[in-house]
Design a protein around this motif. Structure first.
Motif, mmCIF file in Angstrom:
data_model
loop_
_atom_site.group_PDB
_atom_site.id
_atom_site.type_symbol
_atom_site.label_atom_id
_atom_site.label_comp_id
_atom_site.label_asym_id
_atom_site.label_seq_id
_atom_site.Cartn_x
_atom_site.Cartn_y
_atom_site.Cartn_z
ATOM 1 N N VAL A 1 0.847 -1.199 0.000
ATOM 2 C CA VAL A 1 0.000 0.000 0.000
ATOM 3 C C VAL A 1 0.878 1.243 0.000
ATOM 4 C CG1 VAL A 1 -1.871 -1.156 1.202
ATOM 5 C CG2 VAL A 1 -0.153 0.124 2.520
ATOM 6 N N GLY A 2 0.307 2.329 -0.516
ATOM 7 C CA GLY A 2 0.913 3.645 -0.392
ATOM 8 C C GLY A 2 -0.029 4.488 0.439
ATOM 9 N N VAL A 3 -0.396 5.656 -0.088
ATOM 10 C CA VAL A 3 -1.423 6.456 0.591
ATOM 11 C C VAL A 3 -2.761 5.726 0.512
ATOM 12 C CG1 VAL A 3 -2.563 8.710 0.684
ATOM 13 C CG2 VAL A 3 -0.152 8.558 0.017
ATOM 14 N N ASN A 4 -2.944 4.938 -0.547
ATOM 15 C CA ASN A 4 -4.146 4.120 -0.730
ATOM 16 C C ASN A 4 -3.711 2.724 -1.146
ATOM 17 O OD1 ASN A 4 -6.665 3.038 -2.256
ATOM 18 N ND2 ASN A 4 -7.418 4.902 -1.272
ATOM 19 N N ALA A 5 -4.557 1.743 -0.894
ATOM 20 C CA ALA A 5 -4.219 0.366 -1.269
ATOM 21 C C ALA A 5 -4.226 0.166 -2.778
ATOM 22 C CB ALA A 5 -5.202 -0.607 -0.615
ATOM 23 N N GLU A 6 -5.041 0.954 -3.489
ATOM 24 C CA GLU A 6 -5.113 0.824 -4.946
ATOM 25 C C GLU A 6 -3.961 1.613 -5.574
ATOM 26 O OE1 GLU A 6 -8.397 1.248 -8.583
ATOM 27 O OE2 GLU A 6 -8.843 2.036 -6.592
ATOM 28 N N CYS A 7 -3.190 0.935 -6.410
ATOM 29 C CA CYS A 7 -2.038 1.584 -7.026
ATOM 30 C C CYS A 7 -1.936 1.178 -8.500
ATOM 31 C CB CYS A 7 -0.748 1.224 -6.292
ATOM 32 S SG CYS A 7 -0.366 -0.538 -6.298
ATOM 33 N N TYR A 8 -1.199 1.998 -9.249
ATOM 34 C CA TYR A 8 -1.020 1.730 -10.679
ATOM 35 C C TYR A 8 -0.378 0.365 -10.914
ATOM 36 C CZ TYR A 8 -1.725 6.801 -11.204
ATOM 37 O OH TYR A 8 -2.236 8.083 -11.175
ATOM 38 N N ARG A 9 0.508 -0.040 -10.010
ATOM 39 C CA ARG A 9 1.274 -1.269 -10.181
ATOM 40 C C ARG A 9 0.359 -2.484 -10.343
ATOM 41 N NH1 ARG A 9 3.978 -0.444 -6.220
ATOM 42 N NH2 ARG A 9 5.936 0.330 -7.108
ATOM 43 N N ILE A 10 -0.780 -2.475 -9.689
ATOM 44 C CA ILE A 10 -1.712 -3.607 -9.785
ATOM 45 C C ILE A 10 -2.146 -3.827 -11.231
ATOM 46 C CG2 ILE A 10 -4.021 -4.430 -9.149
ATOM 47 C CD1 ILE A 10 -3.650 -2.977 -6.463
ATOM 48 N N TYR A 11 -2.569 -2.746 -11.878
ATOM 49 C CA TYR A 11 -3.078 -2.841 -13.252
ATOM 50 C C TYR A 11 -1.950 -3.096 -14.250
ATOM 51 C CZ TYR A 11 -7.221 -0.862 -11.053
ATOM 52 O OH TYR A 11 -8.301 -0.650 -10.233
ATOM 53 N N GLU A 12 -0.788 -2.526 -13.996
ATOM 54 C CA GLU A 12 0.354 -2.731 -14.885
ATOM 55 C C GLU A 12 0.837 -4.180 -14.836
ATOM 56 O OE1 GLU A 12 1.765 1.922 -14.277
ATOM 57 O OE2 GLU A 12 2.679 0.306 -13.104
ATOM 58 N N ALA A 13 0.799 -4.785 -13.652
ATOM 59 C CA ALA A 13 1.152 -6.199 -13.530
ATOM 60 C C ALA A 13 0.165 -7.075 -14.283
ATOM 61 C CB ALA A 13 1.201 -6.598 -12.058
ATOM 62 N N CYS A 14 -1.118 -6.745 -14.185
ATOM 63 C CA CYS A 14 -2.150 -7.513 -14.903
ATOM 64 C C CYS A 14 -1.908 -7.480 -16.404
ATOM 65 C CB CYS A 14 -3.535 -6.952 -14.592
ATOM 66 S SG CYS A 14 -4.122 -7.284 -12.920
ATOM 67 N N ALA A 15 -1.509 -6.313 -16.917
ATOM 68 C CA ALA A 15 -1.288 -6.176 -18.355
ATOM 69 C C ALA A 15 -0.201 -7.117 -18.852
ATOM 70 C CB ALA A 15 -0.926 -4.729 -18.683
ATOM 71 N N TYR A 16 0.766 -7.467 -17.983
ATOM 72 C CA TYR A 16 1.876 -8.354 -18.369
ATOM 73 C C TYR A 16 1.677 -9.792 -17.891
ATOM 74 C CZ TYR A 16 5.008 -4.914 -20.455
ATOM 75 O OH TYR A 16 5.587 -3.989 -21.300
ATOM 76 N N GLY A 17 0.549 -10.068 -17.244
ATOM 77 C CA GLY A 17 0.316 -11.434 -16.780
ATOM 78 C C GLY A 17 1.131 -11.801 -15.563
ATOM 79 N N SER A 18 1.626 -10.801 -14.834
ATOM 80 C CA SER A 18 2.368 -11.042 -13.590
ATOM 81 C C SER A 18 1.399 -10.872 -12.428
ATOM 82 C CB SER A 18 3.530 -10.046 -13.473
ATOM 83 O OG SER A 18 4.263 -10.268 -12.301
ATOM 84 N N LEU A 19 1.154 -11.926 -11.679
ATOM 85 C CA LEU A 19 0.093 -11.919 -10.679
ATOM 86 C C LEU A 19 0.383 -10.928 -9.541
ATOM 87 C CD1 LEU A 19 -2.582 -13.415 -9.941
ATOM 88 C CD2 LEU A 19 -1.177 -14.831 -8.422
ATOM 89 N N PRO A 20 -0.541 -9.975 -9.286
ATOM 90 C CA PRO A 20 -0.335 -9.039 -8.182
ATOM 91 C C PRO A 20 -0.492 -9.720 -6.820
ATOM 92 C CG PRO A 20 -1.865 -8.146 -9.824
ATOM 93 C CD PRO A 20 -1.701 -9.602 -10.122
ATOM 94 N N VAL A 21 0.459 -9.472 -5.955
ATOM 95 C CA VAL A 21 0.353 -9.871 -4.545
ATOM 96 C C VAL A 21 0.058 -8.578 -3.795
ATOM 97 C CG1 VAL A 21 1.506 -10.901 -2.561
ATOM 98 C CG2 VAL A 21 1.992 -11.750 -4.876
ATOM 99 N N VAL A 22 -1.183 -8.420 -3.343
ATOM 100 C CA VAL A 22 -1.688 -7.123 -2.894
ATOM 101 C C VAL A 22 -1.817 -7.078 -1.379
ATOM 102 C CG1 VAL A 22 -3.565 -5.461 -3.105
ATOM 103 C CG2 VAL A 22 -2.943 -6.891 -5.067
ATOM 104 N N GLU A 23 -1.269 -6.017 -0.798
ATOM 105 C CA GLU A 23 -1.435 -5.787 0.637
ATOM 106 C C GLU A 23 -2.851 -5.269 0.886
ATOM 107 O OE1 GLU A 23 0.898 -3.588 4.338
ATOM 108 O OE2 GLU A 23 1.339 -3.002 2.264
ATOM 109 N N ASP A 24 -3.643 -6.084 1.528
ATOM 110 C CA ASP A 24 -5.084 -5.837 1.664
ATOM 111 C C ASP A 24 -5.398 -5.225 3.029
ATOM 112 O OD1 ASP A 24 -7.814 -5.878 1.257
ATOM 113 O OD2 ASP A 24 -8.035 -8.021 1.648
ATOM 114 N N ILE A 25 -4.997 -3.963 3.220
ATOM 115 C CA ILE A 25 -5.276 -3.290 4.493
ATOM 116 C C ILE A 25 -5.865 -1.913 4.230
ATOM 117 C CG2 ILE A 25 -3.446 -4.518 5.727
ATOM 118 C CD1 ILE A 25 -1.737 -1.988 5.504
ATOM 119 N N GLN A 26 -6.680 -1.458 5.171
ATOM 120 C CA GLN A 26 -7.322 -0.148 5.048
ATOM 121 C C GLN A 26 -6.315 0.945 5.382
ATOM 122 O OE1 GLN A 26 -10.726 -0.202 4.228
ATOM 123 N NE2 GLN A 26 -10.518 1.993 3.779
ATOM 124 N N THR A 27 -6.288 1.982 4.569
ATOM 125 C CA THR A 27 -5.394 3.117 4.803
ATOM 126 C C THR A 27 -6.165 4.271 5.451
ATOM 127 O OG1 THR A 27 -5.814 3.844 2.531
ATOM 128 C CG2 THR A 27 -3.840 2.524 2.920
#
Length: 443
Positions: A337-363
């Motif tokens: 996470v950064g300031v928010n859990a949703e980040c550009y990196r999630i979508y960019e990883a999806c575009a390349y087929g690299s599975l996102p490992v996402v920190e699932d916490i409330q900011t």
């Protein structure tokens, strides 16, 4: 003598009769001139004694035989022709009614997320293709709407050729300077509404990462404003799927992240690295924890890492190349996470087929807290990510990754690419349908 004279007289009479008979027969059978029963009336003095050129003399017309049923037949023919015309017109009307009605909507892209909407979601073309172009535009059809898109520094108020009464504004509301700029565009749209040049306005807003977007509230129609629909990034409590809809953050188009088309190579190529993380590490953040765990696990040869202490708003050509290469060569992309859990990196990883490992916490902030938060939009869309609450879970994830076969990894990549493609299609359909209903009452 008298007898001879009488014979001569008889002979002369018979000869005259024969001559007259032959002359009459000649006129009947061999003379082509036909006398008209219609007398031409010529005004006295109109021709005088002038000679008439025989080339200009019109042949006398032949009188048409009178038909007592002529008017009835003509009326019948006229009636038949009119019926044919009526049938043809009805067929044209049916074709016109069966053809779907088209609507026009302009999109004014005054924030970088407009490029994610146009190129990645709507899959629209842009001319010129040069990303540094001062004025770029394109057109595409989606549903019953013909969209036209305008973006670039030269797209300024009062210089966009408005050929429709329906407009979507793409704005940035992350910081005060961006809010001031966005407010100017909203005021411009409001002036066009008041001048009856526009009737419908929607906004796609890159909102605050802490979901503090009160500045735009007065412009919403529900609060007395003119904005019919708001598409809002992040888990805002305003989202009601009636006039406020959640919108994905997408890729970092402001850093020129390109459109990546799915390919067989993205699925089948052997990837030499288990994971990657290239990004800024903020002090006292979970990113420090992540980097510490990566060092403890001694995964320098298995994961690509490149940490920096300061965030850089722009990529160089080389840094962008390195980042894209890391995504393409890694099985997993670590998304703290950064300031928010949703980040550009999630979508960019999806575009390349690299599975996102996402920190699932409330900011921190005013974003919605609930069963599906954070990342509500992605979870509701069934995102096939690895969600974790603590980076201490990462070693076990990496251990499972090492045990996977190449076939299993390829199957997972294929599933991720298909999901991301379907997700973007879902967003395209939602965007189009919401505007059809809000602007044109199409249901």
């Amino acid at each position: 003598m008298m007898r001879v004279l009488r014979r001569k007289i008889v002979f002369f009479v018979v000869a005259a009769y024969v001559a007259f008979s032959l002359y009459a027969a000649y006129n009947v059978f061999f003379n082509k001139r036909v006398m008209s029963r219609v007398h031409r009336v010529v005004k006295k003095g109109s021709v005088g004694d002038a000679k008439v050129d025989p080339k200009h003399v019109l042949a006398p017309s032949v009188e048409k035989e009178w038909n007592p049923w002529e008017e009835d037949e003509l009326a019948k023919e006229t009636n038949i022709e009119q019926k044919r015309r009526d049938v043809f017109k009805e067929q044209l009307d049916l074709i016109a009614k069966s053809r779907p009605k088209r609507y026009k909507v302009q999109i004014w892209g005054k924030a970088a997320i407009g490029l994610y909407l146009w190129e990645h979601i709507l899959e629209g073309p842009l001319n010129p293709t040069d990303k540094t172009g001062q004025w770029r535009e394109g057109e595409i059809q989606s549903g019953k709407i013909n969209f036209s898109f305008y973006t670039g520094p030269a797209v300024v108020q009062g210089h966009i050729p408005v050929d429709t009464d329906s407009v979507v504004l793409v704005l940035n509301g992350r910081e005060q300077q961006k809010i001031s700029y966005s407010t100017q565009w909203l005021q411009h749209a409001q002036a066009l509404i008041q001048a009856h040049a526009l009737s419908h306005v929607a906004v796609v807003l890159l909102g605050s990462e802490q979901c503090t977007n009160d500045w735009i509230s007065p412009y919403l129609r529900r609060h007395g404003g003119f904005v019919d629909v708001l598409f809002l990034v992040y888990d805002s409590p305003w989202v009601n799927d009636k006039d406020v809809f959640q919108w994905p953050l997408g890729v970092a188009t402001y850093r020129h992240f390109p459109v990546i088309l799915p390919s067989a190579q993205l699925v089948s190529n052997t990837r030499p690295y288990l994971c990657n993380f290239l990004g800024t590490v903020y002090k006292n953040s979970s990113r420090e924890v992540l980097m510490s765990i990566l060092k403890q696990e001694n995964v320098e040869k298995e994961c690509i890492t490149n940490a920096r202490e300061k965030w850089l708003p722009q990529e160089t050509a080389e840094s962008l190349r390195q980042y894209q290469s890391a995504l393409a060569q890694s099985e997993l992309t670590l998304c703290p996470v950064g300031v928010n859990a949703e980040c550009y990196r999630i979508y960019e990883a999806c575009a390349y087929g690299s599975l996102p490992v996402v920190e699932d916490i409330q900011t921190r902030g005013r974003c919605t807290e609930g069963r599906n938060s954070p990342l509500r939009l992605l979870k509701e869309a069934g995102a096939p990510f690895i969600f974790l609450k603590d980076w201490k879970e990462l070693p076990a994830i990496l251990q499972r990754e090492r045990a996977m076969s190449q076939a299993q990894r390829e199957e997972r990549r294929r599933g991720l690419l298909e999901w991301y493609s379907g997700f973007r299609q879902q967003m395209k359909e939602r965007f189009t349908e919401v505007l059809e209903e809000a602007f044109f009452k199409v249901s």
